[in-house]
Design a protein around this motif. Structure first.
Motif, PDB file in Angstrom:
ATOM      1  N   TYR A 208      24.036  41.570 -14.834  1.00  0.00           N
ATOM      2  CA  TYR A 208      23.677  40.374 -14.072  1.00  0.00           C
ATOM      3  C   TYR A 208      22.953  39.401 -15.001  1.00  0.00           C
ATOM      4  O   TYR A 208      22.218  39.821 -15.893  1.00  0.00           O
ATOM      5  CB  TYR A 208      22.761  40.747 -12.900  1.00  0.00           C
ATOM      6  CG  TYR A 208      22.626  39.635 -11.891  1.00  0.00           C
ATOM      7  CD1 TYR A 208      23.550  39.475 -10.871  1.00  0.00           C
ATOM      8  CD2 TYR A 208      21.578  38.715 -11.981  1.00  0.00           C
ATOM      9  CE1 TYR A 208      23.450  38.440  -9.965  1.00  0.00           C
ATOM     10  CE2 TYR A 208      21.469  37.678 -11.078  1.00  0.00           C
ATOM     11  CZ  TYR A 208      22.409  37.544 -10.071  1.00  0.00           C
ATOM     12  OH  TYR A 208      22.297  36.515  -9.178  1.00  0.00           O
TER      13      TYR A 208
ATOM     14  N   ASP B  42      14.325  48.229  -5.144  1.00  0.00           N
ATOM     15  CA  ASP B  42      15.285  47.261  -4.585  1.00  0.00           C
ATOM     16  C   ASP B  42      14.907  45.822  -4.903  1.00  0.00           C
ATOM     17  O   ASP B  42      15.773  44.952  -4.959  1.00  0.00           O
ATOM     18  CB  ASP B  42      15.390  47.426  -3.063  1.00  0.00           C
ATOM     19  CG  ASP B  42      16.211  48.644  -2.679  1.00  0.00           C
ATOM     20  OD1 ASP B  42      16.771  49.289  -3.589  1.00  0.00           O
ATOM     21  OD2 ASP B  42      16.262  48.953  -1.476  1.00  0.00           O
ATOM     22  N   HIS B  43      13.606  45.553  -5.054  1.00  0.00           N
ATOM     23  CA  HIS B  43      13.171  44.175  -5.342  1.00  0.00           C
ATOM     24  C   HIS B  43      13.014  43.912  -6.838  1.00  0.00           C
ATOM     25  O   HIS B  43      12.516  42.871  -7.224  1.00  0.00           O
ATOM     26  CB  HIS B  43      11.879  43.845  -4.599  1.00  0.00           C
ATOM     27  CG  HIS B  43      12.097  43.641  -3.124  1.00  0.00           C
ATOM     28  ND1 HIS B  43      13.042  42.780  -2.620  1.00  0.00           N
ATOM     29  CD2 HIS B  43      11.484  44.194  -2.052  1.00  0.00           C
ATOM     30  CE1 HIS B  43      13.009  42.814  -1.295  1.00  0.00           C
ATOM     31  NE2 HIS B  43      12.073  43.669  -0.922  1.00  0.00           N
TER      32      HIS B  43
ATOM     33  N   ARG C  47      10.731  41.396 -12.444  1.00  0.00           N
ATOM     34  CA  ARG C  47      11.741  40.416 -12.036  1.00  0.00           C
ATOM     35  C   ARG C  47      11.203  39.016 -12.235  1.00  0.00           C
ATOM     36  O   ARG C  47       9.985  38.816 -12.305  1.00  0.00           O
ATOM     37  CB  ARG C  47      12.164  40.611 -10.580  1.00  0.00           C
ATOM     38  CG  ARG C  47      11.208  39.960  -9.570  1.00  0.00           C
ATOM     39  CD  ARG C  47      11.707  40.038  -8.146  1.00  0.00           C
ATOM     40  NE  ARG C  47      12.966  39.329  -7.962  1.00  0.00           N
ATOM     41  CZ  ARG C  47      13.634  39.310  -6.806  1.00  0.00           C
ATOM     42  NH1 ARG C  47      13.165  39.965  -5.768  1.00  0.00           N
ATOM     43  NH2 ARG C  47      14.747  38.630  -6.704  1.00  0.00           N
TER      44      ARG C  47
ATOM     45  N   ALA D  96      18.063  32.069  -4.667  1.00  0.00           N
ATOM     46  CA  ALA D  96      17.502  33.377  -5.052  1.00  0.00           C
ATOM     47  C   ALA D  96      18.314  34.075  -6.127  1.00  0.00           C
ATOM     48  O   ALA D  96      17.799  34.963  -6.825  1.00  0.00           O
ATOM     49  CB  ALA D  96      17.382  34.278  -3.827  1.00  0.00           C
ATOM     50  N   SER D  97      19.561  33.670  -6.299  1.00  0.00           N
ATOM     51  CA  SER D  97      20.395  34.328  -7.317  1.00  0.00           C
ATOM     52  C   SER D  97      19.874  34.088  -8.731  1.00  0.00           C
ATOM     53  O   SER D  97      20.286  34.786  -9.662  1.00  0.00           O
ATOM     54  CB  SER D  97      21.842  33.859  -7.214  1.00  0.00           C
ATOM     55  OG  SER D  97      21.898  32.454  -7.265  1.00  0.00           O
TER      56      SER D  97
ATOM     57  N   SER E 287      16.643  34.431  -9.425  1.00  0.00           N
ATOM     58  CA  SER E 287      15.451  35.285  -9.563  1.00  0.00           C
ATOM     59  C   SER E 287      15.909  36.683  -9.967  1.00  0.00           C
ATOM     60  O   SER E 287      16.000  37.600  -9.142  1.00  0.00           O
ATOM     61  CB  SER E 287      14.669  35.311  -8.244  1.00  0.00           C
ATOM     62  OG  SER E 287      13.985  34.085  -8.057  1.00  0.00           O
ATOM     63  N   VAL E 288      16.185  36.831 -11.260  1.00  0.00           N
ATOM     64  CA  VAL E 288      16.829  38.057 -11.776  1.00  0.00           C
ATOM     65  C   VAL E 288      15.889  39.255 -11.629  1.00  0.00           C
ATOM     66  O   VAL E 288      14.732  39.218 -12.045  1.00  0.00           O
ATOM     67  CB  VAL E 288      17.246  37.860 -13.243  1.00  0.00           C
ATOM     68  CG1 VAL E 288      17.853  39.139 -13.811  1.00  0.00           C
ATOM     69  CG2 VAL E 288      18.230  36.693 -13.369  1.00  0.00           C
ATOM     70  N   LYS E 289      16.433  40.317 -11.042  1.00  0.00           N
ATOM     71  CA  LYS E 289      15.689  41.566 -10.854  1.00  0.00           C
ATOM     72  C   LYS E 289      15.958  42.501 -12.025  1.00  0.00           C
ATOM     73  O   LYS E 289      16.903  42.312 -12.785  1.00  0.00           O
ATOM     74  CB  LYS E 289      16.130  42.233  -9.543  1.00  0.00           C
ATOM     75  CG  LYS E 289      16.005  41.307  -8.340  1.00  0.00           C
ATOM     76  CD  LYS E 289      16.151  42.039  -7.016  1.00  0.00           C
ATOM     77  CE  LYS E 289      17.576  42.163  -6.567  1.00  0.00           C
ATOM     78  NZ  LYS E 289      17.655  42.641  -5.149  1.00  0.00           N
ATOM     79  N   TRP E 290      15.153  43.544 -12.183  1.00  0.00           N
ATOM     80  CA  TRP E 290      15.307  44.563 -13.253  1.00  0.00           C
ATOM     81  C   TRP E 290      15.507  43.862 -14.591  1.00  0.00           C
ATOM     82  O   TRP E 290      16.444  44.145 -15.362  1.00  0.00           O
ATOM     83  CB  TRP E 290      16.504  45.481 -12.922  1.00  0.00           C
ATOM     84  CG  TRP E 290      16.519  45.913 -11.493  1.00  0.00           C
ATOM     85  CD1 TRP E 290      15.616  46.741 -10.899  1.00  0.00           C
ATOM     86  CD2 TRP E 290      17.457  45.519 -10.470  1.00  0.00           C
ATOM     87  NE1 TRP E 290      15.934  46.887  -9.563  1.00  0.00           N
ATOM     88  CE2 TRP E 290      17.053  46.155  -9.284  1.00  0.00           C
ATOM     89  CE3 TRP E 290      18.585  44.705 -10.435  1.00  0.00           C
ATOM     90  CZ2 TRP E 290      17.744  45.996  -8.079  1.00  0.00           C
ATOM     91  CZ3 TRP E 290      19.281  44.552  -9.245  1.00  0.00           C
ATOM     92  CH2 TRP E 290      18.852  45.190  -8.086  1.00  0.00           C
TER      93      TRP E 290
ATOM     94  N   TYR F 186      28.247  30.898  -6.614  1.00  0.00           N
ATOM     95  CA  TYR F 186      27.090  30.043  -6.293  1.00  0.00           C
ATOM     96  C   TYR F 186      27.255  28.601  -6.787  1.00  0.00           C
ATOM     97  O   TYR F 186      26.386  28.042  -7.447  1.00  0.00           O
ATOM     98  CB  TYR F 186      25.789  30.635  -6.849  1.00  0.00           C
ATOM     99  CG  TYR F 186      25.517  32.045  -6.380  1.00  0.00           C
ATOM    100  CD1 TYR F 186      25.235  32.310  -5.040  1.00  0.00           C
ATOM    101  CD2 TYR F 186      25.546  33.108  -7.262  1.00  0.00           C
ATOM    102  CE1 TYR F 186      25.004  33.605  -4.607  1.00  0.00           C
ATOM    103  CE2 TYR F 186      25.309  34.410  -6.838  1.00  0.00           C
ATOM    104  CZ  TYR F 186      25.039  34.642  -5.510  1.00  0.00           C
ATOM    105  OH  TYR F 186      24.804  35.921  -5.087  1.00  0.00           O
TER     106      TYR F 186
END
Ligand SMILES: Nc1nc2c(c(=O)[nH]1)N[C@H]1C(S)=C(S)[C@@H](COP(=O)(O)O)O[C@H]1N2
Ligand SMILES: [Mo]
Length: 221
Positions: free
Chosen positions: A3, A33-34, A39, A47-48, A50-53, A73
């Motif tokens: 991602y 999960d968050h 992040r 929100a796409s 706001s990169v997690k992990w 998007y």
């Protein structure tokens, strides 16, 4: 495929932009999960981004080549379909348009009318830190409107109003009808408001879908 997402350098470096790298939420480590352990939070932006992990931050003149930055998007004209779409022709969504939602009542609900009125409540939000300055509600499908009561618990000011704005209203409904359509539309601090119908803004990805929220209810007299 990993991602990835990009935001403009102006947003990343803006001291009032409030972009953070988050390792906890409400005093507790982020849940898996968050995005545990780290992040990005990019307030006011889709929100796409706001990169997690989080694994890597790259400062570059080129946008991320990830699928979600390049081929997802993005908004297009209503006639563009999956055979004709050219993702290179539209910029990636960053700040989102103003939107609102009616949370109560729900679609199809039977509502008790008290003194010719029914109660509504919901939330509104706008991108880019624009503050919600008003929410208009209608009890007759959008012919007549009144301003809802906006809960002023949030002291955030334009252009740093990142959170939801809650609202409630008591709206008069026709004694003659057995069903009515409730509508909500919000206005932000740049006086942007929502389009009337989804037909006008339809796009193949279903994004930027901020037309009036409409809820049909059955009246109990
Ligand atoms: N690494 C990674 N980050 C991601 C995503 C993803 O699929 N992978 N999805 C994005 C999208 S589209 C959204 S809506 C948010 C969801 O964040 P949440 O699960 O904390 O609500 O994460 C964003 N960050
Ligand atoms: Mo998303």
């Amino acid at each position: 495929m990993p991602y990835g997402a990009s935001i403009p350098i102006e947003k990343a470096l803006d001291p009032h932009g409030d972009v953070i790298l988050a390792y906890e939420m409400n005093g507790k480590p982020l849940s898996r999960d968050h995005g545990y352990p780290l992040r990005v939070i990019v307030p006011g932006v889709v929100a796409s981004r706001s990169v997690k992990w989080l694994g890597k931050i790259i400062i570059s003149t080129q946008e991320s080549t990830s699928h979600w930055q390049q081929n997802d998007y993005k908004g297009f004209a209503p006639n563009v379909d999956w055979d004709t779409v050219d993702f290179k022709k539209s910029p990636a969504i960053q700040e989102l348009p103003v939107i609102s939602a009616i949370c109560n009542p729900l679609e199809g609900e039977r509502i008790k009318v008290v003194d010719g009125k029914i109660k509504m409540r919901g939330y509104a939000w706008s991108g880019g830190g624009r503050k919600i300055i008003r929410v208009d509600v209608s009890g007759d499908g959008g012919k007549n409107w009144q301003a809802a009561d906006v809960l002023e618990s949030d002291e955030a000011r334009h252009p740093r109003a990142w959170g939801w704005t809650l609202w409630s209203a008591e709206i008069p409904v026709s004694a003659k009808s057995s069903t009515v359509q409730l509508c909500a539309k919000a206005v932000d601090s740049q006086y942007n408001t929502q389009p009337e119908n989804f037909e006008n803004i339809w796009n193949l990805r279903g994004v930027l879908a901020n037309a009036y929220h409409r809820v049909n209810v059955i009246l109990q007299k």
